[in-house]
Write a protein that holds these residues in place. Structure first.
Motif, PDB file in Angstrom:
ATOM      1  N   HIS A 173       0.770  -1.235   0.000  1.00 57.73           N
ATOM      2  CA  HIS A 173       0.000   0.000   0.000  1.00 57.73           C
ATOM      3  C   HIS A 173       0.809   1.299   0.000  1.00 57.73           C
ATOM      4  O   HIS A 173       0.273   2.331  -0.410  1.00 57.73           O
ATOM      5  N   LEU A 174       2.038   1.286   0.479  1.00 57.55           N
ATOM      6  CA  LEU A 174       2.777   2.553   0.531  1.00 57.55           C
ATOM      7  C   LEU A 174       3.184   2.974  -0.881  1.00 57.55           C
ATOM      8  O   LEU A 174       3.668   2.143  -1.661  1.00 57.55           O
ATOM      9  N   PRO A 175       3.021   4.250  -1.231  1.00 58.48           N
ATOM     10  CA  PRO A 175       3.337   4.699  -2.595  1.00 58.48           C
ATOM     11  C   PRO A 175       4.833   4.663  -2.869  1.00 58.48           C
ATOM     12  O   PRO A 175       5.649   4.987  -2.005  1.00 58.48           O
ATOM     13  N   ARG A 176       5.163   4.266  -4.094  1.00 56.06           N
ATOM     14  CA  ARG A 176       6.554   4.265  -4.519  1.00 56.06           C
ATOM     15  C   ARG A 176       6.970   5.681  -4.915  1.00 56.06           C
ATOM     16  O   ARG A 176       6.137   6.509  -5.282  1.00 56.06           O
ATOM     17  N   GLU A 177       8.263   5.924  -4.857  1.00 51.95           N
ATOM     18  CA  GLU A 177       8.774   7.218  -5.304  1.00 51.95           C
ATOM     19  C   GLU A 177       8.646   7.309  -6.825  1.00 51.95           C
ATOM     20  O   GLU A 177       8.913   6.329  -7.527  1.00 51.95           O
ATOM     21  N   PRO A 178       8.227   8.448  -7.354  1.00 54.50           N
ATOM     22  CA  PRO A 178       8.096   8.575  -8.817  1.00 54.50           C
ATOM     23  C   PRO A 178       9.444   8.441  -9.506  1.00 54.50           C
ATOM     24  O   PRO A 178      10.466   8.949  -9.017  1.00 54.50           O
ATOM     25  N   ARG A 179       9.448   7.746 -10.638  1.00 56.80           N
ATOM     26  CA  ARG A 179      10.682   7.593 -11.411  1.00 56.80           C
ATOM     27  C   ARG A 179      11.005   8.907 -12.122  1.00 56.80           C
ATOM     28  O   ARG A 179      10.093   9.626 -12.553  1.00 56.80           O
ATOM     29  N   PRO A 180      12.295   9.225 -12.245  1.00 59.21           N
ATOM     30  CA  PRO A 180      12.642  10.448 -12.979  1.00 59.21           C
ATOM     31  C   PRO A 180      12.233  10.346 -14.440  1.00 59.21           C
ATOM     32  O   PRO A 180      12.237   9.264 -15.041  1.00 59.21           O
ATOM     33  N   ALA A 181      11.857  11.471 -15.020  1.00 56.70           N
ATOM     34  CA  ALA A 181      11.440  11.501 -16.429  1.00 56.70           C
ATOM     35  C   ALA A 181      12.592  11.084 -17.325  1.00 56.70           C
ATOM     36  O   ALA A 181      13.765  11.295 -16.999  1.00 56.70           O
ATOM     37  N   PRO A 182      12.287  10.452 -18.496  1.00 56.70           N
ATOM     38  CA  PRO A 182      13.353  10.042 -19.423  1.00 56.70           C
ATOM     39  C   PRO A 182      14.230  11.239 -19.811  1.00 56.70           C
ATOM     40  O   PRO A 182      13.739  12.322 -20.114  1.00 56.70           O
ATOM     41  N   GLY A 183      15.519  10.997 -19.770  1.00 58.18           N
ATOM     42  CA  GLY A 183      16.458  12.063 -20.131  1.00 58.18           C
ATOM     43  C   GLY A 183      16.811  12.983 -18.982  1.00 58.18           C
ATOM     44  O   GLY A 183      17.649  13.872 -19.129  1.00 58.18           O
ATOM     45  N   THR A 184      16.173  12.773 -17.822  1.00 57.91           N
ATOM     46  CA  THR A 184      16.459  13.613 -16.649  1.00 57.91           C
ATOM     47  C   THR A 184      17.593  12.981 -15.855  1.00 57.91           C
ATOM     48  O   THR A 184      17.545  11.794 -15.509  1.00 57.91           O
ATOM     49  N   ALA A 185      18.576  13.774 -15.553  1.00 55.15           N
ATOM     50  CA  ALA A 185      19.718  13.271 -14.779  1.00 55.15           C
ATOM     51  C   ALA A 185      19.320  13.100 -13.316  1.00 55.15           C
ATOM     52  O   ALA A 185      18.575  13.908 -12.757  1.00 55.15           O
ATOM     53  N   ARG A 186      19.804  12.045 -12.726  1.00 55.42           N
ATOM     54  CA  ARG A 186      19.533  11.819 -11.309  1.00 55.42           C
ATOM     55  C   ARG A 186      20.265  12.866 -10.465  1.00 55.42           C
ATOM     56  O   ARG A 186      21.394  13.237 -10.757  1.00 55.42           O
ATOM     57  N   VAL A 187      19.592  13.300  -9.420  1.00 56.13           N
ATOM     58  CA  VAL A 187      20.190  14.276  -8.513  1.00 56.13           C
ATOM     59  C   VAL A 187      21.177  13.556  -7.586  1.00 56.13           C
ATOM     60  O   VAL A 187      20.808  12.606  -6.889  1.00 56.13           O
ATOM     61  N   ARG A 188      22.403  13.988  -7.641  1.00 55.96           N
ATOM     62  CA  ARG A 188      23.429  13.392  -6.774  1.00 55.96           C
ATOM     63  C   ARG A 188      23.440  14.148  -5.444  1.00 55.96           C
ATOM     64  O   ARG A 188      23.654  15.345  -5.383  1.00 55.96           O
TER      65      ARG A 188
END
Length: 439
Positions: A173-188
């Motif tokens: 039941h707990l919501p998952r974190e949204p995936r980053p949009a395609p082409g978006t760099a992950r925040v380090r």
């Protein structure tokens, strides 16, 4: 969310009536079994804000699932512990695991509030507060039942089914974190490890001093002050601080809420851990009988939360709660070895209502005063102040019962708790007068 958040108060209060049987089983004096309480306090006090910060960064689901899994492993370790040292390690693991439940719940509520536009989910916050308050109060009664039925190891084994239920419900039941949009760099993210280290050193040194305050241990207090000063300087200069002390320093209402949470914790844990020792040693009651005498706190705490669950006022609740808390502490001064059981039940009922009022008021204040992007860390720090209060009460209990858990020691503990309740009442009255003058 509720089930995950109650693992912490459950393990905090469940052990209250099992300390004596554990000491008998391992041939350990009270000075050694006290580490079972202190170990969990230390783990929770340090782990709560760190876990809260991780929740702000990575989302509540991951930390919730990891934490509840740790609770299950800690429960199994305690159930089969061959000696006291392993039992202490199990308590540390359980303490760290329970750090995720409450800040994850507060973070989820705040996020859902922002999504739906409902700024004040009073009933949901009341449910969370009610569950935590009730479990903290009913814990000794449940612990007494478990010890009588399954021995002291049952207070560890009970964590396993709770952890399994949390893992199943959380995964479903707990919501998952949204995936980053395609082409978006992950925040380090840069983790302020130095800041976390200094915070840990300062807090552990302070807590170790509070556990056994003495002139020979003043160096620990000096270490706590030095590490605390270094932590503040580090956080002021860090690009991504572990705790933004600038924002925290500018949020005076939140700091006041933390102070009130500390005072609330001192009074509550002085009763939850101090009174059972007197009942078992001073009155010769069994763990289950002791738990039954503490049970009226559950009833009045439940009534107080249900009746006031939809009200958003903070100061009115705190005014009534702190006044009743002070009255209950004063009533303990009249208790002696032959006090009728019915009088003890009335005093316990009197203690339950202020726990509900103060707990709900402090939680509502935290929810309103913390920003959405820092609600996890703020909630963790909120729990840390509760544990500072718990350790302060632990030191007071050890001092009051230095020779034995007798009536004179109970009265000394009641005087200390009454002073803290009076200080809490004074902060509320002062704020009411300031608001009246400003109007």
């Amino acid at each position: 969310m509720v089930l995950g958040s109650v693992l912490n108060p459950l393990n905090t209060s469940l052990l209250a009536v099992a300390l004596v049987p554990i000491g008998v089983a391992f041939g350990a004096p009270p000075s050694e079994t006290a580490w079972l309480v202190s170990a969990l306090y230390l783990a929770c006090a340090v782990g709560q804000p760190v876990t809260g910060r991780l929740i702000d960064a990575y989302g509540p689901r991951r930390l919730y699932l990891l934490g509840t899994a740790m609770v299950g492993v800690g429960g199994l370790l305690g159930a089969f512990a061959p000696h006291l040292g392993v039992l202490v390690a199990a308590r540390v693991l359980i303490g760290l695991g329970t750090c995720a439940g409450y800040p994850a719940s507060m973070s989820l509520i705040k996020r859902e509030s922002s999504r739906t536009g409902q700024a004040s989910p009073a009933s949901l916050l009341a449910a969370l507060s009610f569950a935590n308050q009730v479990v903290a109060v009913v814990g000794p009664s449940l612990g007494g039942l478990l010890v009588d039925v399954g021995g002291w190891r049952a207070v560890f084994t009970v964590n396993v089914p709770f952890a399994v239920a949390c893992l199943v419900l959380g995964a479903l039941h707990l919501p998952r974190e949204p995936r980053p949009a395609p082409g978006t760099a992950r925040v380090r993210r840069r983790w302020d490890l130095l800041g976390i280290g200094l915070f840990t050193v300062a807090l552990v040194a302070l807590l170790l001093f509070l556990m056994d305050p003495a002139a020979a241990r003043l160096w620990m207090l000096g270490l706590a002050v030095a590490a605390g000063a270094g932590f503040v300087l580090r956080e002021l200069r860090a690009a991504e601080p572990f705790l933004d002390v600038r924002v925290l320093g500018q949020n005076r209402p939140l700091l006041v809420t933390y102070a009130r949470q500390l005072l609330t914790g001192v009074v509550m844990y002085s009763v939850v851990y101090g009174l059972p020792q007197w009942l078992e040693h001073g009155r010769g009651l069994t763990p289950s009988q002791t738990g039954l005498i503490l049970l009226p706190m559950f009833g009045t705490a439940m009534v107080g939360t249900v009746v006031t669950r939809k009200q958003r006022g903070v100061l009115g609740r705190l005014l009534l709660g702190s006044a009743m808390q002070l009255a209950a502490c004063v009533a303990l001064l009249a208790v002696h070895g032959s006090t009728p059981v019915v009088v003890l039940l009335v005093i316990m009922a009197l203690f339950g209502l202020p726990q509900a009022l103060n707990g709900l008021a402090n939680q509502n204040a935290l929810y309103d005063q913390a920003t959405p992007d820092q609600i996890g860390a703020a909630s963790g720090l909120f729990r840390t102040f509760m544990y500072l209060g718990a350790l302060t009460s632990s030191a007071a209990t050890a001092s009051a019962f230095r020779e034995a858990a007798d009536t004179s020691g109970l009265h000394a503990l009641a005087v200390f708790a009454a002073a803290c309740a009076a200080l809490l009442l004074a902060t509320v009255v002062a704020e009411l007068l300031l608001r009246r003058r400003s109007r």
